[in-house]
Motif scaffolding. Structure first.
Motif, mmCIF file in Angstrom:
data_model
loop_
_atom_site.group_PDB
_atom_site.id
_atom_site.type_symbol
_atom_site.label_atom_id
_atom_site.label_comp_id
_atom_site.label_asym_id
_atom_site.label_seq_id
_atom_site.Cartn_x
_atom_site.Cartn_y
_atom_site.Cartn_z
ATOM 1 N N VAL A 70 -51.012 20.552 30.556
ATOM 2 C CA VAL A 70 -52.375 20.150 30.212
ATOM 3 C C VAL A 70 -52.465 19.715 28.747
ATOM 4 C CG1 VAL A 70 -54.759 20.947 29.971
ATOM 5 C CG2 VAL A 70 -53.421 21.580 31.987
ATOM 6 N N VAL A 71 -51.836 20.485 27.871
ATOM 7 C CA VAL A 71 -51.875 20.156 26.442
ATOM 8 C C VAL A 71 -51.237 18.810 26.173
ATOM 9 C CG1 VAL A 71 -50.951 20.819 24.190
ATOM 10 C CG2 VAL A 71 -51.994 22.542 25.631
ATOM 11 N N GLU A 72 -50.069 18.543 26.770
ATOM 12 C CA GLU A 72 -49.395 17.263 26.546
ATOM 13 C C GLU A 72 -50.222 16.103 27.071
ATOM 14 O OE1 GLU A 72 -45.612 17.758 28.351
ATOM 15 O OE2 GLU A 72 -44.766 18.904 26.670
ATOM 16 N N ARG A 73 -50.860 16.287 28.214
ATOM 17 C CA ARG A 73 -51.699 15.223 28.779
ATOM 18 C C ARG A 73 -52.895 14.934 27.884
ATOM 19 N NH1 ARG A 73 -56.198 14.916 31.721
ATOM 20 N NH2 ARG A 73 -56.428 17.177 31.747
ATOM 21 N N GLU A 74 -53.536 16.009 27.389
ATOM 22 C CA GLU A 74 -54.693 15.843 26.521
ATOM 23 C C GLU A 74 -54.309 15.198 25.192
ATOM 24 O OE1 GLU A 74 -56.130 19.798 26.252
ATOM 25 O OE2 GLU A 74 -57.332 19.684 28.082
ATOM 26 N N GLN A 75 -53.171 15.597 24.668
ATOM 27 C CA GLN A 75 -52.734 15.047 23.387
ATOM 28 C C GLN A 75 -52.496 13.544 23.499
ATOM 29 O OE1 GLN A 75 -48.781 16.095 22.039
ATOM 30 N NE2 GLN A 75 -49.478 16.242 19.931
ATOM 31 N N ALA A 76 -51.807 13.116 24.553
ATOM 32 C CA ALA A 76 -51.525 11.693 24.738
ATOM 33 C C ALA A 76 -52.813 10.887 24.896
ATOM 34 C CB ALA A 76 -50.616 11.503 25.954
ATOM 35 N N ALA A 77 -53.762 11.430 25.689
ATOM 36 C CA ALA A 77 -55.026 10.723 25.904
ATOM 37 C C ALA A 77 -55.845 10.655 24.617
ATOM 38 C CB ALA A 77 -55.817 11.423 27.002
ATOM 39 N N ALA A 78 -55.874 11.751 23.851
ATOM 40 C CA ALA A 78 -56.631 11.775 22.592
ATOM 41 C C ALA A 78 -56.076 10.773 21.599
ATOM 42 C CB ALA A 78 -56.606 13.184 22.000
ATOM 43 N N MET A 79 -54.759 10.671 21.521
ATOM 44 C CA MET A 79 -54.130 9.716 20.602
ATOM 45 C C MET A 79 -54.471 8.289 21.007
ATOM 46 S SD MET A 79 -50.447 11.567 20.016
ATOM 47 C CE MET A 79 -49.937 10.594 18.608
ATOM 48 N N ALA A 80 -54.527 8.034 22.316
ATOM 49 C CA ALA A 80 -54.881 6.693 22.789
ATOM 50 C C ALA A 80 -56.331 6.365 22.459
ATOM 51 C CB ALA A 80 -54.634 6.601 24.293
ATOM 52 N N LEU A 81 -57.235 7.345 22.601
ATOM 53 C CA LEU A 81 -58.651 7.136 22.303
ATOM 54 C C LEU A 81 -58.878 6.711 20.855
ATOM 55 C CD1 LEU A 81 -60.504 10.051 24.142
ATOM 56 C CD2 LEU A 81 -60.873 7.605 24.493
ATOM 57 N N PHE A 82 -58.146 7.303 19.955
ATOM 58 C CA PHE A 82 -58.362 7.046 18.538
ATOM 59 C C PHE A 82 -57.331 6.091 17.937
ATOM 60 C CE2 PHE A 82 -60.551 10.988 19.415
ATOM 61 C CZ PHE A 82 -61.783 10.768 18.803
ATOM 62 N N GLY A 83 -56.561 5.428 18.821
ATOM 63 C CA GLY A 83 -55.652 4.389 18.358
ATOM 64 C C GLY A 83 -54.448 4.884 17.590
ATOM 65 N N ALA A 84 -54.111 6.144 17.744
ATOM 66 C CA ALA A 84 -52.959 6.688 17.020
ATOM 67 C C ALA A 84 -51.694 6.474 17.837
ATOM 68 C CB ALA A 84 -53.157 8.164 16.752
ATOM 69 N N LYS A 85 -50.617 6.104 17.177
ATOM 70 C CA LYS A 85 -49.351 5.907 17.851
ATOM 71 C C LYS A 85 -48.581 7.230 17.889
ATOM 72 C CE LYS A 85 -48.735 1.036 16.707
ATOM 73 N NZ LYS A 85 -47.857 0.036 16.066
ATOM 74 N N PRO A 86 -48.007 7.577 19.029
ATOM 75 C CA PRO A 86 -47.245 8.829 19.095
ATOM 76 C C PRO A 86 -46.021 8.792 18.194
ATOM 77 C CG PRO A 86 -46.871 7.514 21.060
ATOM 78 C CD PRO A 86 -47.964 6.828 20.296
ATOM 79 N N VAL A 87 -45.713 9.945 17.622
ATOM 80 C CA VAL A 87 -44.539 10.038 16.778
ATOM 81 C C VAL A 87 -43.320 10.185 17.682
ATOM 82 C CG1 VAL A 87 -43.382 11.377 14.990
ATOM 83 C CG2 VAL A 87 -45.867 11.132 14.950
ATOM 84 N N THR A 88 -42.375 9.248 17.575
ATOM 85 C CA THR A 88 -41.225 9.271 18.469
ATOM 86 C C THR A 88 -40.181 10.267 18.010
ATOM 87 O OG1 THR A 88 -40.217 7.463 17.242
ATOM 88 C CG2 THR A 88 -41.561 6.883 19.152
ATOM 89 N N GLY A 89 -39.979 10.367 16.714
ATOM 90 C CA GLY A 89 -38.961 11.282 16.200
ATOM 91 C C GLY A 89 -37.580 10.668 16.279
ATOM 92 N N THR A 90 -36.823 10.792 15.220
ATOM 93 C CA THR A 90 -35.485 10.195 15.197
ATOM 94 C C THR A 90 -34.404 11.223 14.896
ATOM 95 O OG1 THR A 90 -35.766 9.636 12.850
ATOM 96 C CG2 THR A 90 -36.377 7.945 14.459
ATOM 97 N N SER A 91 -34.744 12.491 14.921
ATOM 98 C CA SER A 91 -33.749 13.514 14.635
ATOM 99 C C SER A 91 -32.984 13.883 15.899
ATOM 100 C CB SER A 91 -34.410 14.760 14.045
ATOM 101 O OG SER A 91 -35.036 15.519 15.068
ATOM 102 N N LEU A 92 -31.796 14.434 15.708
ATOM 103 C CA LEU A 92 -30.963 14.827 16.840
ATOM 104 C C LEU A 92 -31.644 15.886 17.700
ATOM 105 C CD1 LEU A 92 -28.191 14.532 18.210
ATOM 106 C CD2 LEU A 92 -27.324 16.306 16.686
#
Length: 380
Positions: A70-92
């Protein structure tokens, strides 16, 4: 926060309040003043609706996996609502988490997932760091670590397993366009001396059994009368099928096995007295460690008289003993034995297509074959 919030009556009220006036004290003048909180924006209203929907899905009894979903779903939707790009992360470490999660989703076995994680742990131990940007890893550095381990006597097959796991991480980074070019984990020549597991003699098995204690004693008995892999038995359950009046090992019916034939039902050997519902509690690593210590205490180092080299003996050697007994001594068809031991017997290119028509699902037939395996010792 999500878990705590799920336990209160007025969900999210403290997070996103309505437009309202609040009376508060002005610390500087010690008197009351009014504070006005403006009405939420349309996106904020949508976010509140999203969170309310999440609240309806979970409750205080929900498990950790459901909360995480539920948290991951809400986080992704909230970021889309406010135009924020998800942090992909480049560490191992970050990429490893992605690969492990996706591997589990795609149904890869626990053994494969553990293999990937071990590879990452091996690399991080060598660089003496908790994490590293994947773009900073280079071929020569990895080669130095491999050479050092080979000099130290680490098996080539072990190192190849580590590189397999690390290649999965690199490939995932390449798919996300974080890296490009050749992987630093490719093209490493590592000599692997292939050495088959040496079967135990039945005299040796009985010696181990007599000196074993607790669950290891039962595991040796089970492995020596089924030919099953140790990890298969440790996750198996004993049940009596409704159509068969004898307890059976239900192997890999719930978990993913090494091969398609891993999922099978095998009658319990007549020398074992196990009731329905029996399951081992010990872990695979514990079983391997205890077996190694038992063998060293009972036999020391067992040598091959022909090669004058140490025999390769582990729990897996019990599997070699059973397959040798049934295929060589009793001359039972390899595919029939495979239906019991979970080993794919013979490729069609070598033995023709006839074996593709042999079916061995009859438990009575299986039991008669299992009972051919000797056990000349009291099971007290």
């Amino acid at each position: 926060m999500r878990r705590l919030d799920a336990q209160v009556d007025d969900h999210y009220a403290a997070w996103l309040p309505e437009a309202v006036e609040y009376s508060t004290i002005n610390p500087a003048r010690r008197r009351y003043s009014s504070l006005y909180i403006p009405a939420p924006s349309p996106n904020m209203i949508k976010l509140r609706q999203l969170l309310a929907q999440g609240s309806s899905i979970i409750d205080g009894r929900a498990g950790a996996k459901k909360f995480q979903y539920v948290v991951e779903r809400e986080q992704a939707a909230a970021m889309a609502l406010f135009g924020a790009k998800p942090v992909t992360g480049t560490s191992l470490q970050h990429l490893t988490k992605l690969v492990l999660k996706e591997s589990a989703i795609h149904g890869k076995s626990k053994k494969t997932i553990s293999k990937i994680k071990r590879g990452v742990d091996w690399y991080l131990e060598h660089i003496i760091q908790d994490d590293i940007e994947i773009t900073l890893i280079d071929y020569d550095q990895v080669r130095e670590f491999i050479n050092a381990d080979l000099i130290a006597g680490v098996a080539g097959s072990t190192l190849k397993g580590h590189l397999y796991g690390l290649r999965q991480i690199w490939n995932r980074a390449k798919q996300s366009r974080i890296v490009s070019g050749e992987s630093p984990f490719h093209e490493h020549t590592i000599r692997v001396e292939s050495k088959s597991y040496s079967p135990y003699t039945y005299h040796e098995i009985y010696e181990l059994y007599n000196n074993a204690k607790g669950e290891l004693k039962t595991l040796i008995h089970a492995a020596a009368t089924t030919g099953a892999r140790a990890d298969e038995l440790l996750t198996a359950e004993v049940k009596t099928p409704s159509t068969f009046n004898h307890p059976c090992w239900f192997i890999k019916l719930k978990q993913k096995g090494k091969t398609k034939q891993s999922t099978r039902v095998v009658p319990v050997h007549h020398s074992m007295d196990l009731s329905d519902g029996f399951q081992f509690k010990m872990k695979y690593k514990t079983a391997q460690t205890q077996m190694k210590e038992l063998q060293e205490n009972v036999f020391g180092t067992l040598m091959d008289e022909l090669t004058e080299e140490p025999r390769k003996l582990t729990l897996h050697s019990l599997r070699s003993t059973v397959i040798t007994e049934l295929v060589v001594k009793h001359r039972i068809n390899e595919k029939v034995v495979g239906g019991i031991t979970g080993h794919i017997g013979g490729g069609s290119s070598r033995v023709g297509s006839l074996r593709g028509y042999i079916h061995t699902d009859d438990l009575n037939e299986k039991k008669s074959i299992v009972d051919l395996i000797p056990w000349a010792i009291s099971s007290a």
